[in-house]
Design a protein around this motif. Structure first.
Motif, PDB file in Angstrom:
ATOM      1  N   PRO A 138      20.076 -65.110 -47.828  1.00 28.85           N
ATOM      2  CA  PRO A 138      20.580 -65.762 -46.620  1.00 28.85           C
ATOM      3  C   PRO A 138      20.556 -67.293 -46.629  1.00 28.85           C
ATOM      4  N   LEU A 139      19.539 -67.916 -47.254  1.00 33.28           N
ATOM      5  CA  LEU A 139      19.472 -69.380 -47.200  1.00 33.28           C
ATOM      6  C   LEU A 139      20.545 -70.003 -48.102  1.00 33.28           C
ATOM      7  N   ILE A 140      20.713 -69.456 -49.304  1.00 34.77           N
ATOM      8  CA  ILE A 140      21.788 -69.959 -50.187  1.00 34.77           C
ATOM      9  C   ILE A 140      23.148 -69.723 -49.528  1.00 34.77           C
ATOM     10  N   GLU A 141      23.301 -68.579 -48.842  1.00 33.05           N
ATOM     11  CA  GLU A 141      24.588 -68.273 -48.199  1.00 33.05           C
ATOM     12  C   GLU A 141      24.891 -69.276 -47.086  1.00 33.05           C
ATOM     13  N   TYR A 142      23.868 -69.633 -46.325  1.00 37.91           N
ATOM     14  CA  TYR A 142      24.059 -70.627 -45.260  1.00 37.91           C
ATOM     15  C   TYR A 142      24.403 -71.993 -45.873  1.00 37.91           C
ATOM     16  N   ARG A 146      27.714 -74.397 -45.402  1.00 36.08           N
ATOM     17  CA  ARG A 146      27.641 -75.814 -45.044  1.00 36.08           C
ATOM     18  C   ARG A 146      28.469 -76.663 -46.000  1.00 36.08           C
ATOM     19  N   GLU A 147      28.446 -76.322 -47.296  1.00 36.23           N
ATOM     20  CA  GLU A 147      29.117 -77.146 -48.301  1.00 36.23           C
ATOM     21  C   GLU A 147      30.612 -76.849 -48.424  1.00 36.23           C
ATOM     22  N   TYR A 148      31.004 -75.594 -48.207  1.00 37.07           N
ATOM     23  CA  TYR A 148      32.377 -75.222 -48.584  1.00 37.07           C
ATOM     24  C   TYR A 148      33.252 -74.725 -47.427  1.00 37.07           C
ATOM     25  N   SER A 149      32.657 -74.463 -46.260  1.00 38.85           N
ATOM     26  CA  SER A 149      33.480 -73.959 -45.152  1.00 38.85           C
ATOM     27  C   SER A 149      34.110 -75.139 -44.420  1.00 38.85           C
ATOM     28  N   ASN A 150      35.183 -74.872 -43.664  1.00 33.33           N
ATOM     29  CA  ASN A 150      35.802 -75.954 -42.885  1.00 33.33           C
ATOM     30  C   ASN A 150      36.562 -75.374 -41.696  1.00 33.33           C
ATOM     31  N   THR A 151      37.266 -76.226 -40.990  1.00 33.76           N
ATOM     32  CA  THR A 151      37.911 -75.802 -39.746  1.00 33.76           C
ATOM     33  C   THR A 151      39.200 -74.995 -39.984  1.00 33.76           C
ATOM     34  N   LYS A 152      39.582 -74.821 -41.255  1.00 36.22           N
ATOM     35  CA  LYS A 152      40.789 -74.025 -41.535  1.00 36.22           C
ATOM     36  C   LYS A 152      40.481 -72.526 -41.481  1.00 36.22           C
ATOM     37  N   VAL A 153      39.178 -72.191 -41.451  1.00 35.03           N
ATOM     38  CA  VAL A 153      38.771 -70.781 -41.582  1.00 35.03           C
ATOM     39  C   VAL A 153      38.797 -70.078 -40.225  1.00 35.03           C
ATOM     40  N   LYS A 154      39.437 -68.906 -40.158  1.00 36.29           N
ATOM     41  CA  LYS A 154      39.467 -68.145 -38.902  1.00 36.29           C
ATOM     42  C   LYS A 154      38.249 -67.235 -38.736  1.00 36.29           C
ATOM     43  N   LYS A 155      37.897 -66.531 -39.816  1.00 38.33           N
ATOM     44  CA  LYS A 155      36.807 -65.547 -39.708  1.00 38.33           C
ATOM     45  C   LYS A 155      35.832 -65.703 -40.866  1.00 38.33           C
ATOM     46  N   VAL A 156      34.548 -65.741 -40.530  1.00 41.96           N
ATOM     47  CA  VAL A 156      33.499 -65.801 -41.550  1.00 41.96           C
ATOM     48  C   VAL A 156      32.837 -64.428 -41.618  1.00 41.96           C
ATOM     49  N   LEU A 157      32.790 -63.848 -42.814  1.00 42.94           N
ATOM     50  CA  LEU A 157      32.118 -62.561 -43.007  1.00 42.94           C
ATOM     51  C   LEU A 157      30.778 -62.812 -43.700  1.00 42.94           C
ATOM     52  N   TRP A 158      29.706 -62.540 -42.968  1.00 43.57           N
ATOM     53  CA  TRP A 158      28.361 -62.689 -43.532  1.00 43.57           C
ATOM     54  C   TRP A 158      27.974 -61.299 -44.049  1.00 43.57           C
ATOM     55  N   ILE A 159      27.976 -61.139 -45.383  1.00 41.79           N
ATOM     56  CA  ILE A 159      27.783 -59.795 -45.941  1.00 41.79           C
ATOM     57  C   ILE A 159      26.334 -59.643 -46.400  1.00 41.79           C
ATOM     58  N   TYR A 160      25.629 -58.737 -45.740  1.00 39.83           N
ATOM     59  CA  TYR A 160      24.182 -58.574 -45.910  1.00 39.83           C
ATOM     60  C   TYR A 160      23.908 -57.283 -46.673  1.00 39.83           C
ATOM     61  N   TYR A 161      23.104 -57.393 -47.736  1.00 40.92           N
ATOM     62  CA  TYR A 161      22.748 -56.201 -48.518  1.00 40.92           C
ATOM     63  C   TYR A 161      21.290 -55.850 -48.266  1.00 40.92           C
ATOM     64  N   GLU A 162      21.049 -54.618 -47.808  1.00 39.39           N
ATOM     65  CA  GLU A 162      19.724 -54.303 -47.261  1.00 39.39           C
ATOM     66  C   GLU A 162      18.602 -54.251 -48.301  1.00 39.39           C
ATOM     67  N   GLU A 163      18.936 -53.978 -49.562  1.00 42.75           N
ATOM     68  CA  GLU A 163      17.836 -53.770 -50.513  1.00 42.75           C
ATOM     69  C   GLU A 163      17.038 -55.040 -50.786  1.00 42.75           C
ATOM     70  N   ASN A 164      17.719 -56.197 -50.943  1.00 43.28           N
ATOM     71  CA  ASN A 164      16.954 -57.359 -51.424  1.00 43.28           C
ATOM     72  C   ASN A 164      17.220 -58.679 -50.708  1.00 43.28           C
ATOM     73  N   LEU A 178      17.014 -76.583 -50.675  1.00 42.38           N
ATOM     74  CA  LEU A 178      17.609 -75.577 -49.773  1.00 42.38           C
ATOM     75  C   LEU A 178      17.025 -75.678 -48.363  1.00 42.38           C
ATOM     76  N   MET A 179      15.727 -75.989 -48.274  1.00 41.65           N
ATOM     77  CA  MET A 179      15.094 -76.091 -46.951  1.00 41.65           C
ATOM     78  C   MET A 179      15.682 -77.249 -46.133  1.00 41.65           C
ATOM     79  N   ASN A 180      16.235 -78.270 -46.840  1.00 46.02           N
ATOM     80  CA  ASN A 180      16.882 -79.380 -46.122  1.00 46.02           C
ATOM     81  C   ASN A 180      18.023 -78.891 -45.234  1.00 46.02           C
ATOM     82  N   TYR A 181      18.695 -77.816 -45.658  1.00 50.62           N
ATOM     83  CA  TYR A 181      19.820 -77.305 -44.859  1.00 50.62           C
ATOM     84  C   TYR A 181      19.340 -76.771 -43.505  1.00 50.62           C
ATOM     85  N   ILE A 182      18.091 -76.283 -43.464  1.00 53.26           N
ATOM     86  CA  ILE A 182      17.536 -75.800 -42.186  1.00 53.26           C
ATOM     87  C   ILE A 182      16.994 -76.968 -41.373  1.00 53.26           C
TER      88      ILE A 182
END
Length: 353
Positions: A138-142, A146-164, A178-182
């Motif tokens: 989750p932290l790398i995904e966030y 932060r680095e690559y998303s922008n206002t052109k995007v309509k839908k963000v899919l946060w895909i979570y895998y339960e095992e790990n 990475l903690m700087n992003y939080i």
């Protein structure tokens, strides 16, 4: 019980590709100099060097060898930032879907057009950006959002895998960059503008790993292969037959999990995009049933944050007479072509306008 290799050969009449990644790399390198192997940001976690950026992608514009669970190695051409997309996706005026996640999102062990993003691209006839990479939590995904998303995007899919995913997050939180992003909402490494440096670094890292590999003689590699095979078989045995869930349930979501999702949602809203949370179930759930408390906890957190929850366990796997058929040869691994397809169709059904 037959192995994956034997099942594949019996079912298809084809030979399973038994080469190692390194051998494939050597073979392909003869025809194409621009070849590489997937590079995962998580390998970078313990570097913690303030003078070196924390990279969130792989080598750009390269033919990239990934993995083999279905009899063949999946290989893709990476885009200008080192993700698994046709490069021209970045030029579209509007992006219908942007995906973050781990190897399931990355497209592990299947080729385009069979990964989740490609299926979505075909169903929606619109632009899809896949920013998933194996081993991400989750932290790398966030950070990637932060680095690559922008206002052109309509839908963000946060895909979570339960095992790990929750385990990955614990490791990611030990990394200062990475903690700087939080801790700082204005923090950025401007990764989009330093892809040349990223490529150089990854290439150097890769070359040094490669020369180490070449120095090992064949006998040592053979011994290592045997040790690896034993480790893989043993860990699969433990995974399937252990009752670890009955004795030791996985750790519940740390408070930071909710915080990261909250921040991701705020960022998405700020960009006028809509965020969806996609919950992917793991193999053991259908091989040994266990009381999956985290499923309920994660769902509660996502509902509290008012993020739409797309439940792949309920919508896809529970509806199957035999859910294991959506895994390679009904054995542990990522989903197979059919599994990925059903996941993407379900996402599309719940998100299309």
């Amino acid at each position: 019980q037959l192995s994956k290799e034997q099942l594949y050969e019996k079912q298809t009449g084809k030979k399973w590709d038994r080469r190692e990644k390194f051998d494939i790399y050597k073979d392909l390198k003869k025809k194409n100099d621009n070849i590489t192997i997937t590079y995962h940001p998580k390998h970078f976690l313990n570097k913690n060097d303030p003078n070196v950026p924390f990279f969130l992608s792989g080598l750009s514009n390269s033919e990239t060898i990934y993995c083999n669970e279905n009899g063949y190695y999946s290989i893709y051409q990476s885009d200008r930032y080192g993700f698994n997309n046709p490069d021209n996706e970045w030029d579209n005026k509007e992006i219908e879907y942007l995906l973050v996640g781990d190897s399931f999102t990355h497209g592990a062990c299947v080729n385009r057009p069979n990964d989740i993003s490609s299926v979505l691209r075909n169903l929606s006839k619109k632009s899809v950006l896949n920013l998933g990479i194996g081993g991400n939590g989750p932290l790398i995904e966030y950070a990637t959002l932060r680095e690559y998303s922008n206002t052109k995007v309509k839908k963000v899919l946060w895909i979570y895998y339960e095992e790990n995913d929750l385990e990955e997050m614990k490791n990611e939180m030990k990394n200062n960059i990475l903690m700087n992003y939080i801790n700082d909402l204005n923090f950025t490494q401007k990764l989009k503008f330093i892809q040349n440096d990223i490529d150089k670094f990854i290439q150097n890292d890769f070359d040094s790993s490669l020369s180490n590999l070449i120095e090992k003689n064949e006998k040592e590699r053979e011994r290592e292969r045997e040790r690896e095979n034993f480790k893989i078989k043993f860990s699969q045995f433990i995974k399937i037959y252990s009752t670890r869930y009955l004795i030791l349930p996985p750790p519940p979501p740390a408070p930071e999990f909710k915080q990261i999702l909250q921040l991701a949602k705020e960022l998405t809203n700020k960009n006028n995009s809509k965020m969806y949370f996609v919950y992917l179930p793991e193999y053991s759930l259908y091989k040994i049933s266990y009381d999956n408390t985290n499923y309920k906890l994660v769902k509660e957190i996502v509902n509290e944050l008012k993020i739409p929850f797309i439940d792949i366990h309920k919508e896809v796997f529970e509806k199957e007479q035999n859910p294991l058929r959506l895994f390679p040869f009904e054995l542990p691994g990522h989903y197979n072509v059919e599994g990925y397809k059903k996941v993407a169709e379900t996402i599309y059904k719940f998100t299309k306008d």
